[in-house]
Design a protein around this motif. Structure first.
Motif, mmCIF file in Angstrom:
data_model
loop_
_atom_site.group_PDB
_atom_site.id
_atom_site.type_symbol
_atom_site.label_atom_id
_atom_site.label_comp_id
_atom_site.label_asym_id
_atom_site.label_seq_id
_atom_site.Cartn_x
_atom_site.Cartn_y
_atom_site.Cartn_z
ATOM 1 N N PRO A 33 0.755 -1.323 -0.161
ATOM 2 C CA PRO A 33 0.164 -0.054 -0.096
ATOM 3 C C PRO A 33 0.781 1.362 0.035
ATOM 4 C CG PRO A 33 0.202 -0.836 2.203
ATOM 5 C CD PRO A 33 1.049 -1.843 1.415
ATOM 6 N N PRO A 34 0.423 2.217 -0.573
ATOM 7 C CA PRO A 34 1.030 3.806 -0.564
ATOM 8 C C PRO A 34 0.773 4.401 0.753
ATOM 9 C CG PRO A 34 -1.000 3.981 -1.779
ATOM 10 C CD PRO A 34 -1.047 2.417 -1.546
ATOM 11 N N ARG A 35 1.657 5.252 1.202
ATOM 12 C CA ARG A 35 1.463 6.115 2.186
ATOM 13 C C ARG A 35 0.359 6.576 2.505
ATOM 14 N NH1 ARG A 35 5.959 8.135 4.080
ATOM 15 N NH2 ARG A 35 7.097 7.616 2.324
ATOM 16 N N ARG A 36 -0.256 6.563 3.617
ATOM 17 C CA ARG A 36 -1.927 6.672 3.670
ATOM 18 C C ARG A 36 -2.225 7.414 5.356
ATOM 19 N NH1 ARG A 36 -5.951 3.838 0.602
ATOM 20 N NH2 ARG A 36 -7.090 3.706 2.110
ATOM 21 N N PRO A 37 -1.697 8.557 5.609
ATOM 22 C CA PRO A 37 -0.917 9.543 5.090
ATOM 23 C C PRO A 37 0.417 9.327 5.091
ATOM 24 C CG PRO A 37 -1.948 10.348 6.859
ATOM 25 C CD PRO A 37 -2.393 8.830 6.900
ATOM 26 N N ASP A 38 0.723 8.607 6.034
ATOM 27 C CA ASP A 38 2.163 8.327 6.813
ATOM 28 C C ASP A 38 2.485 6.747 6.684
ATOM 29 O OD1 ASP A 38 4.726 8.953 7.494
ATOM 30 O OD2 ASP A 38 3.919 9.938 9.428
ATOM 31 N N ALA A 39 3.977 6.432 6.789
ATOM 32 C CA ALA A 39 4.268 5.033 6.427
ATOM 33 C C ALA A 39 5.635 5.037 7.382
ATOM 34 C CB ALA A 39 4.315 4.822 5.178
ATOM 35 N N VAL A 40 5.885 3.752 7.618
ATOM 36 C CA VAL A 40 6.994 3.412 8.472
ATOM 37 C C VAL A 40 7.327 1.755 8.094
ATOM 38 C CG1 VAL A 40 6.099 2.521 10.841
ATOM 39 C CG2 VAL A 40 8.437 3.331 10.616
ATOM 40 N N TRP A 41 8.574 1.524 8.133
ATOM 41 C CA TRP A 41 9.179 0.141 7.984
ATOM 42 C C TRP A 41 9.639 -0.327 9.154
ATOM 43 C CZ3 TRP A 41 8.306 -3.188 3.629
ATOM 44 C CH2 TRP A 41 8.088 -2.286 2.287
ATOM 45 N N ILE A 42 9.291 -1.581 9.702
ATOM 46 C CA ILE A 42 9.675 -2.171 10.887
ATOM 47 C C ILE A 42 10.633 -3.213 10.197
ATOM 48 C CG2 ILE A 42 9.329 -3.625 13.005
ATOM 49 C CD1 ILE A 42 6.425 -2.703 12.841
ATOM 50 N N LEU A 43 11.773 -3.122 10.916
ATOM 51 C CA LEU A 43 12.882 -4.062 10.453
ATOM 52 C C LEU A 43 13.010 -5.279 11.110
ATOM 53 C CD1 LEU A 43 15.740 -1.240 10.032
ATOM 54 C CD2 LEU A 43 14.434 -1.889 8.286
ATOM 55 N N HIS A 44 13.073 -6.453 10.408
ATOM 56 C CA HIS A 44 12.798 -7.567 11.176
ATOM 57 C C HIS A 44 14.159 -7.995 11.989
ATOM 58 C CE1 HIS A 44 10.021 -9.086 7.794
ATOM 59 N NE2 HIS A 44 9.417 -8.297 8.388
ATOM 60 N N SER A 45 14.000 -8.555 12.975
ATOM 61 C CA SER A 45 15.008 -8.747 14.144
ATOM 62 C C SER A 45 16.163 -9.556 13.429
ATOM 63 C CB SER A 45 14.317 -9.058 15.437
ATOM 64 O OG SER A 45 13.615 -8.085 15.897
ATOM 65 N N MET A 46 17.198 -9.507 13.975
ATOM 66 C CA MET A 46 18.431 -10.248 13.772
ATOM 67 C C MET A 46 19.181 -10.540 15.162
ATOM 68 S SD MET A 46 21.376 -8.204 11.631
ATOM 69 C CE MET A 46 20.579 -7.085 10.931
ATOM 70 N N TYR A 47 19.801 -11.444 15.327
ATOM 71 C CA TYR A 47 20.493 -11.712 16.631
ATOM 72 C C TYR A 47 21.902 -12.249 16.259
ATOM 73 C CZ TYR A 47 15.421 -11.818 17.899
ATOM 74 O OH TYR A 47 14.254 -11.411 17.891
ATOM 75 N N VAL A 48 22.681 -11.920 17.230
ATOM 76 C CA VAL A 48 24.271 -12.083 17.167
ATOM 77 C C VAL A 48 24.779 -13.321 18.673
ATOM 78 C CG1 VAL A 48 24.744 -10.020 18.385
ATOM 79 C CG2 VAL A 48 26.468 -11.609 16.833
ATOM 80 N N TRP A 49 25.364 -14.039 18.301
ATOM 81 C CA TRP A 49 25.767 -14.966 19.275
ATOM 82 C C TRP A 49 26.739 -14.038 20.294
ATOM 83 C CZ3 TRP A 49 24.500 -19.238 21.656
ATOM 84 C CH2 TRP A 49 25.476 -19.912 22.491
ATOM 85 N N ASN A 50 26.561 -14.377 21.666
ATOM 86 C CA ASN A 50 27.289 -13.731 22.548
ATOM 87 C C ASN A 50 28.776 -13.610 22.586
ATOM 88 O OD1 ASN A 50 24.853 -12.492 23.944
ATOM 89 N ND2 ASN A 50 24.652 -13.966 25.402
ATOM 90 N N GLY A 51 29.261 -14.772 21.989
ATOM 91 C CA GLY A 51 30.550 -14.912 21.781
ATOM 92 C C GLY A 51 31.149 -13.996 20.972
ATOM 93 N N GLY A 52 30.395 -13.221 19.920
ATOM 94 C CA GLY A 52 31.103 -12.524 18.994
ATOM 95 C C GLY A 52 31.098 -13.181 17.703
ATOM 96 N N LEU A 53 31.215 -12.408 16.698
ATOM 97 C CA LEU A 53 31.076 -12.840 15.317
ATOM 98 C C LEU A 53 32.362 -13.775 14.810
ATOM 99 C CD1 LEU A 53 30.337 -9.504 13.512
ATOM 100 C CD2 LEU A 53 28.761 -11.191 14.018
ATOM 101 N N VAL A 54 31.946 -14.535 14.009
ATOM 102 C CA VAL A 54 33.023 -15.609 13.411
ATOM 103 C C VAL A 54 32.916 -15.342 11.984
ATOM 104 C CG1 VAL A 54 32.732 -17.034 15.260
ATOM 105 C CG2 VAL A 54 31.190 -17.397 13.296
ATOM 106 N N THR A 55 34.315 -15.734 11.352
ATOM 107 C CA THR A 55 34.096 -15.571 9.627
ATOM 108 C C THR A 55 33.489 -16.921 9.188
ATOM 109 O OG1 THR A 55 36.468 -16.847 9.817
ATOM 110 C CG2 THR A 55 36.302 -14.335 9.797
#
Length: 263
Positions: A33-55
């Protein structure tokens, strides 16, 4: 809690006719749908392992398991092994999901984008695989990241959004709503699947036993607000009055952006 199949009843697919006029090219993946009259995008959540990133990437893990001679590795939860870029297993979940559990923390798009010196959503694109490209340059994400789900808002985000809609709708929990599930969710290409019920029962739609996703579109019967969750995207659009949109932008449990180029 009442069973979702008792609180939401099937109605005629003609209920989507007005959405088809707004977005005649879509439907199988959801109506934009188009803006009627305003609009926002909710970004789907992501998660990271507490130990930190890995390659090591999700594709590395998948290919290593195959090469070891083990049985064909099964995807965790509802991750779709066919959701690939070329022959790359991306790690992206298709359909509903939520917090992975102990050992994981929420990773905001803004946090990851700042680390790479790029916008969370580049100008001119929709929230999806073209975003945060430095975090998945080969198409596959770090195995220490549960990336945003494609096609469905996360469970916690859906529940929070339903609460905000009820708070801002003049009829509150009693507002009559309609929910449309696109053909990619239902597998039914011959008819439109539409359910009708109360906004107060809309949180339960997330766990509908016959569906693998939240509704592709949810709207108030008076069309004062509309929710849009495209099967190909990592974000959910909400259109409606500015007071509602600003409450979503200000909510600490949601990560949301205005993307004016999306209409």
């Amino acid at each position: 809690m009442a069973d979702v199949e008792d609180t939401w009843e099937p109605v005629s697919g003609e209920a989507t006719d007005w959405l088809k006029k707004l977005d005649p090219e879509q439907g199988p993946t959801g109506y934009h749908p188009p803006r009627r009259p305003d609009a926002v995008w909710i970004l789907h959540s992501m998660y990271v392992w507490n130990g930190g990133l890995v390659t090591t990437t999700h594709d590395d893990v998948y290919q290593s398991a195959r090469a070891s001679g083990l049985a064909e590795p099964e995807p965790a939860g509802e991750i779709d092994r066919d959701l690939v870029e070329g022959a790359v297993v991306t790690g992206t979940r298709l359909g509903r999901g939520g917090h992975p559990g102990e050992g994981w923390r929420r990773l905001r798009w803004a946090e990851l984008a700042r680390g790479f010196g790029e916008p969370a959503v580049p100008e001119g694109v929709l929230p999806g695989h073209r975003c945060l490209r430095q975090a998945h340059p080969t198409g596959s994400w770090s195995a220490a990241i549960e990336p945003p789900a494609e096609g469905c808002l996360d469970r916690e985000g859906w529940s929070r959004l339903m609460a905000l809609l009820a708070r801002h709708d003049i009829d509150g929990d009693g507002r009559r709503c309609l929910a449309y599930y696109c053909s990619f969710v239902t597998g039914d290409w011959d008819r439109e699947t539409v359910l009708a019920g109360r906004l107060g029962d809309a949180a339960g739609l997330y766990e509908h036993p016959a569906m693998s996703s939240c509704p592709s579109n949810l709207w108030a019967e008076d069309r004062s607000w509309i929710v849009y969750c495209d099967w190909d995207l990592w974000g959910t659009k909400v259109v409606g009055p500015t007071s509602l949109i600003e409450s979503i932008l200000a909510d600490p449990e949601l990560e949301a952006l205005r993307l004016p180029w999306t209409g």
